[in-house]
Design a protein around this motif. Sequence first.
Motif, PDB file in Angstrom:
ATOM      1  N   GLY C 354       0.787  -1.228   0.000  1.00 23.03           N
ATOM      2  CA  GLY C 354       0.000   0.000   0.000  1.00 23.03           C
ATOM      3  C   GLY C 354       0.817   1.275   0.000  1.00 23.03           C
ATOM      4  O   GLY C 354       0.263   2.368  -0.061  1.00 23.03           O
ATOM      5  N   GLY C 355       2.139   1.139   0.045  1.00 21.25           N
ATOM      6  CA  GLY C 355       3.023   2.281   0.243  1.00 21.25           C
ATOM      7  C   GLY C 355       2.818   3.520  -0.613  1.00 21.25           C
ATOM      8  O   GLY C 355       2.908   4.623  -0.122  1.00 21.25           O
ATOM      9  N   PRO C 356       2.565   3.358  -1.930  1.00 21.18           N
ATOM     10  CA  PRO C 356       2.417   4.563  -2.750  1.00 21.18           C
ATOM     11  C   PRO C 356       1.099   5.307  -2.510  1.00 21.18           C
ATOM     12  O   PRO C 356       0.941   6.422  -2.987  1.00 21.18           O
ATOM     13  CB  PRO C 356       2.438   4.027  -4.184  1.00 21.18           C
ATOM     14  CG  PRO C 356       3.009   2.649  -4.102  1.00 21.18           C
ATOM     15  CD  PRO C 356       2.621   2.141  -2.756  1.00 21.18           C
ATOM     16  N   TYR C 357       0.186   4.716  -1.794  1.00 21.94           N
ATOM     17  CA  TYR C 357      -1.185   5.233  -1.762  1.00 21.94           C
ATOM     18  C   TYR C 357      -1.538   5.961  -0.486  1.00 21.94           C
ATOM     19  O   TYR C 357      -0.966   5.727   0.565  1.00 21.94           O
ATOM     20  CB  TYR C 357      -2.162   4.088  -2.039  1.00 21.94           C
ATOM     21  CG  TYR C 357      -1.891   3.480  -3.399  1.00 21.94           C
ATOM     22  CD1 TYR C 357      -1.228   2.261  -3.518  1.00 21.94           C
ATOM     23  CD2 TYR C 357      -2.237   4.169  -4.562  1.00 21.94           C
ATOM     24  CE1 TYR C 357      -0.921   1.735  -4.764  1.00 21.94           C
ATOM     25  CE2 TYR C 357      -1.950   3.645  -5.815  1.00 21.94           C
ATOM     26  CZ  TYR C 357      -1.289   2.431  -5.915  1.00 21.94           C
ATOM     27  OH  TYR C 357      -0.990   1.926  -7.142  1.00 21.94           O
ATOM     28  N   ALA C 358      -2.540   6.836  -0.615  1.00 22.30           N
ATOM     29  CA  ALA C 358      -2.896   7.719   0.494  1.00 22.30           C
ATOM     30  C   ALA C 358      -3.721   7.022   1.578  1.00 22.30           C
ATOM     31  O   ALA C 358      -3.852   7.539   2.680  1.00 22.30           O
ATOM     32  CB  ALA C 358      -3.671   8.920  -0.050  1.00 22.30           C
ATOM     33  N   SER C 424       3.519   6.664   6.356  1.00 20.28           N
ATOM     34  CA  SER C 424       2.595   5.638   5.867  1.00 20.28           C
ATOM     35  C   SER C 424       1.919   4.957   7.052  1.00 20.28           C
ATOM     36  O   SER C 424       2.390   5.061   8.189  1.00 20.28           O
ATOM     37  CB  SER C 424       3.363   4.600   5.040  1.00 20.28           C
ATOM     38  OG  SER C 424       3.999   3.667   5.896  1.00 20.28           O
ATOM     39  N   PRO C 425       0.836   4.243   6.796  1.00 22.45           N
ATOM     40  CA  PRO C 425       0.165   3.522   7.886  1.00 22.45           C
ATOM     41  C   PRO C 425       1.098   2.547   8.601  1.00 22.45           C
ATOM     42  O   PRO C 425       0.913   2.260   9.779  1.00 22.45           O
ATOM     43  CB  PRO C 425      -0.948   2.751   7.169  1.00 22.45           C
ATOM     44  CG  PRO C 425      -1.152   3.445   5.881  1.00 22.45           C
ATOM     45  CD  PRO C 425       0.130   4.105   5.512  1.00 22.45           C
ATOM     46  N   SER C 426       2.104   2.056   7.887  1.00 22.80           N
ATOM     47  CA  SER C 426       3.032   1.117   8.521  1.00 22.80           C
ATOM     48  C   SER C 426       4.193   1.839   9.195  1.00 22.80           C
ATOM     49  O   SER C 426       5.132   1.211   9.653  1.00 22.80           O
ATOM     50  CB  SER C 426       3.563   0.120   7.485  1.00 22.80           C
ATOM     51  OG  SER C 426       4.159   0.819   6.415  1.00 22.80           O
ATOM     52  N   PHE C 472       5.534   2.024  -7.348  1.00 25.36           N
ATOM     53  CA  PHE C 472       6.232   1.398  -6.231  1.00 25.36           C
ATOM     54  C   PHE C 472       7.048   2.416  -5.455  1.00 25.36           C
ATOM     55  O   PHE C 472       7.354   3.504  -5.942  1.00 25.36           O
ATOM     56  CB  PHE C 472       7.148   0.266  -6.725  1.00 25.36           C
ATOM     57  CG  PHE C 472       8.251   0.729  -7.645  1.00 25.36           C
ATOM     58  CD1 PHE C 472       8.018   0.853  -9.002  1.00 25.36           C
ATOM     59  CD2 PHE C 472       9.512   1.038  -7.150  1.00 25.36           C
ATOM     60  CE1 PHE C 472       9.027   1.293  -9.863  1.00 25.36           C
ATOM     61  CE2 PHE C 472      10.526   1.480  -7.995  1.00 25.36           C
ATOM     62  CZ  PHE C 472      10.290   1.603  -9.355  1.00 25.36           C
ATOM     63  N   ILE C 473       7.355   2.025  -4.225  1.00 30.04           N
ATOM     64  CA  ILE C 473       8.322   2.765  -3.413  1.00 30.04           C
ATOM     65  C   ILE C 473       9.485   1.824  -3.149  1.00 30.04           C
ATOM     66  O   ILE C 473       9.341   0.611  -3.271  1.00 30.04           O
ATOM     67  CB  ILE C 473       7.723   3.246  -2.082  1.00 30.04           C
ATOM     68  CG1 ILE C 473       7.116   2.069  -1.298  1.00 30.04           C
ATOM     69  CG2 ILE C 473       6.707   4.338  -2.319  1.00 30.04           C
ATOM     70  CD1 ILE C 473       6.668   2.430   0.109  1.00 30.04           C
ATOM     71  N   GLU C 474      10.628   2.390  -2.816  1.00 27.96           N
ATOM     72  CA  GLU C 474      11.809   1.563  -2.656  1.00 27.96           C
ATOM     73  C   GLU C 474      12.639   2.081  -1.492  1.00 27.96           C
ATOM     74  O   GLU C 474      12.903   3.285  -1.390  1.00 27.96           O
ATOM     75  CB  GLU C 474      12.629   1.603  -3.952  1.00 27.96           C
ATOM     76  CG  GLU C 474      13.958   0.867  -3.921  1.00 27.96           C
ATOM     77  CD  GLU C 474      13.826  -0.646  -3.819  1.00 27.96           C
ATOM     78  OE1 GLU C 474      13.006  -1.220  -4.559  1.00 27.96           O
ATOM     79  OE2 GLU C 474      14.531  -1.251  -2.998  1.00 27.96           O
TER      80      GLU C 474
END
Lengths: 294, 157, 797
Positions: C354-358, C424-426, C472-474
Amino acid sequence: MKASAFSYARATGVSNALELLAAHGDKAKVLSGGQSLMPAMNLRLIAPQLLVDISEIAELRGIASSGDILSIGALTRHVDLQRSPEIAAHAPLLTEAIAHVAHPAIRNRGTLGGSLAHADPASELPACMVALNATIIARGPKGGRRIAAADFFKGIYETALSPQELLVAVELPVAGKNSAHFFCEFARRHGDYAIAGLAAQAIVQGDVFTDLRMVFFAVGDRPVLAGAANRLVNVAITPPALSESLTALAGELDPQEDQQASAAMRRHLAKVLMTRCVSALLGRTDLGTRGPAA
Amino acid sequence: MPISLDVNGERVNAQVLPRLNLADFLREHLQLTGTHVGCEHGVCGACTVRLNGEIVRSCLMLAVQAHGASVQTIEGLSDSGEVADLQAAFRDRNALQCGYCTPGMLMAAQDLLLQEAEPDRERIREHLSGNYCRCTGYHAIVDAIETTARMRRGLGP
Amino acid sequence: MTAASAKSDILSELDRPNSYIGKLVPRPNLERLMQGRGLYVSDMELPRMGHVVFLRSPHAHAKIMGISAAEARRAPGVIAVVTGEELAAVITPWVGVLSHLKGLKSAAQHAIAIDRACWQGEAVAAIVATSRALAEDAAEVVRVEYEELEAVTDMRTALDPQTPVIHPSLGDNLAFERNLDAGTVDAAFAGSDEVVEANFIFGRHTGVTLEPRAVVADWNAAEERLTIYQGTQAPHMVQNIAALHLGLEDSQVRVVCKDVGGSFGIKVHIYADEMATYALSRLLRRPIKFVADRVESFNTDIHARDHRCRGRIGVRRDGTITAFEIDDLTGIGPYSMYPRTSAIEANQVVNLVGGPYATKNYRARARVVFQNKNVMCQYRAVGHPIACSVTEGLVDLAAVKIGMDPVEIRRRNLIADDAYPCVSPSGLRFELLSHHAAMNKLMAMMDYDALRAEQAALRKNNIHRGIGIASFIEVTNPSAAFYGVGGARISSQDGVAVRLDATGSVICQTSITEQGQGSESLTAQIVGSVLGVSMARVRVILGDTDNTPYGGGTWASRGAGIGGEAALQAAKILRRNILNVAVAILQSSPAELDIANDAVVSASDGSTRIELRELARIVYFRPDTLPPGIQPELMATRHFVPREYPFAFTNGVQASWLEVDTDTGFVKLLRHWVVEDCGTIINPQLVDEQIRGGVVQGLGAALFEKCIYDERGQLTNANMADYLVPMFGEMPDIDVGHVVSPTAETELGAKGVGEAGTAGAAAAVANAVNDALRPFGAIITEIPLTPQVILTALGRI
């Protein structure tokens, strides 16, 4: 991985090679191109005690055509077949098929005799020889023997050759008038062994086959000369006719299951190959490549 | 067994065991370590050398089979300057990263360019299809070979 | 970009005259590699060197009842045959856990197995001989008596009560579990218009580095010093661990990395057989060489990515994604790998979905279970491919469900480019990303609308092409948050020492390492730029714990961002020091001088005041001619560690354009695109080729690669004919574009990029295949997408 130790002898001639094979029985192996033998030895899957190198035997070389017979020496390398004008003129099926055999560096060493004697069910040349109605010439302690290609391949890595025989040459009839050929294989990557393949040789007159030899490979333990192809000879090729042949083909085949494909998948691919073959040879676009569901 | 062969223009005489493969002979007996070993079952192409003018997999050949032959390795092709333009193109295009596949790639590329003057990208990919690279993703190598072919034809890059 | 303008004074370091930053510069020292004159560990020979072959268990799980080595010891050329028990006298076992991964447990692992072999391929004895071939011959006559035990080979049942527990002292086969619950997931799903669920299955992969793992360990008994020649990415880590387990001081161990034939994370871990090699050298008092053969590599190089992940996504009609949820299961080997642990990959999956998303609503469970299969650990892009494939697969499923274009749904949910910094949520902290700018660039590069039109037209002729998108995020530039906090002696900082030598050469020593990505080049480019010297004058030394500063090495895409910053800072200091000397020699002032083109020049008009080689001559040979009091210092060392952000996140987006032959199931990759934002680009060619190489590893994952185990725990495709790696013929051309969002944490502004290609490529391909097959209603959430898998999904077989 390093191969186990072995002795090595360079055969000076066919008789010398036969003597060495007779003396050592199943502890000896013939070395021609080595492109199948060496990987197995490096992996220690096999450990022969003696390698008989036949690569210096001059009489096993050469491609010659006389009359309507093409004669190919067992030591003919894949690259020689690929470049040969005689092959291109008289057995163009081979010229097309050879491009699918492994890679250039392998084709520079691998030999026709080696490929046929090794009899990997997924390899191209055995199927081509059956399609071309070739005759395998063998020589043993008791003399020479002619074996029809259709009778030569007995199973996985199994041929009609006895352990003391050497494959010395292959003869095939020169392609006649109205000859046509088709070759196609499905492989995951360029040069890989096929998952399913078809080598076909036909005589086409108008829009009808007067002869059709379809030999499937990688769909069983040996090349399969499809009886189903006979249904397409001297008849009009309609979608129902093709459909019946496809069903018959599926019934004829008993493909293996392995990591690359299930038996059902191989049957399916064989039907796709048959359809594409018929379409290509007759220049038809209406037959589609959709066969009935398995 | 005694063998006598020509390696990169030098006569070499050696005593070898039959089971010694050509790749190990070159690397260990002649210290020509530019020829690399990647799989020993003939699949990766890292061991590609030239034997009597044709590329072969040296891991699938025995040293004894090379008796009387002429072998060329990447060191020989480099010293003679035969592939200098290919090497320059590889350098300029960053068509090598770790360099382990590169000697085999250069061997196969030169083999193609000696046979065909105008290979298109698909043909380049086809001829090199037996050479494995894990670093570059192949695109840059195709570019470098394509550029070299054009330069050899007298066109610009 | 606001960040760029605010940093204009910081960017001045990079905007210096004749700067190499951002330039396409050929890497120095490529000639050696292209002429076959590199020095890989597998090339090395030392006097009296022995070769070790490991006898490996043919069983996935078996008690070792006894080993008879008498006949083997008498075999020609044999120096020694050593069992696990004998080697345990020289080297201690280890446990692959880190304290910050709460609950992670693992059993002690020995260099050579004692009493029990726990995977097919685990070493049970070492045979050392004068050649590899002779050692293999002797290995064939070592008799090992095994009592086969039941093997745990299915991760789905590894935790069932009736499944044997591999390590009874641990209680069960659960290595690690992590749970995360952010936002209000249940309420979010309840309030969605559609909820879609799918099971994602991934093939187990391995790196297949072309040069296998290779070590030459040289214990000099007289010096009491161990020199390890190894293609490791982290030499100081190896030094530390080898010393620790051999009972030596760090200073008694030197690790030297020469040329490395590929790594991708495979060679960043501590392997039992390599530790055994160090120990054997100690025991036998001579150099010992271990080169894994290809079959061994398949059986013992770390595997990765063996996951089964159930994913759920909630979405509203207007395209708003309401929540993500995953339940991930991964089956590792019988031991958690040392020292980085085999829980990191699962941990990353939880972090990154879910990383790229709001969306703020996210719930995840990840469980890591032991199996009797080869060990598993970090391999290029660790966890990202799983997380991206699941996330992007779910987003596409949601788009289909509400009838929205896949690009459109992403545009409505990607974090806005001006929303940073955010979390992010995480709990991931993002400094500055550019998801929308990257997507816009991608759309232009690939001409998305034209491809959609082409797809529609070809469909009418029964030709099925698909487009797949993956944002994606990296993770890059990791701080101690990755390993250090858990107690690992893995350095998260790096250092560069740079000096001007007596004739004007610049020598750099850096603690990052080179495996072909261009570490040497980027260091020389930065130093040359900041110092004002030509790259031809700069020599870079790396990969030697005796001759470089202490550092982490190259992994997790940290070399450019962290090592590059250290190089920049060190070069700045050296420049200042040189100018101080120049000021004294020239009776000038610092403001009036600069360094460019290998000389001290007038800052106003660039005219040469004194050549560096002349200044160096004076400093080293004629300091008597300098003004009184001055102590010239022409060497500077700086280290750098990220302090503000635990990781420097980057972002990108990939697209795949492919064709599926619906008769045969074969996929043809037509083209691939990547738009990547890795901050400041030091050398565009190095960056782009890292991306391309990474992409192809992801394409291999999507279509070809899978370690196939049978139910008895036997790896059935341990060779290069049966484990399919991508080759020339099946790979597409790859277009690469960039957006640039530098990090403010360093002057260099560079983030990492080495793993980005691998992170998103498989997701893009999977989405493209499903896009192509949309008219047939087939949905596939399993990779590799083999022809058989595709034909089965189409109902053709």
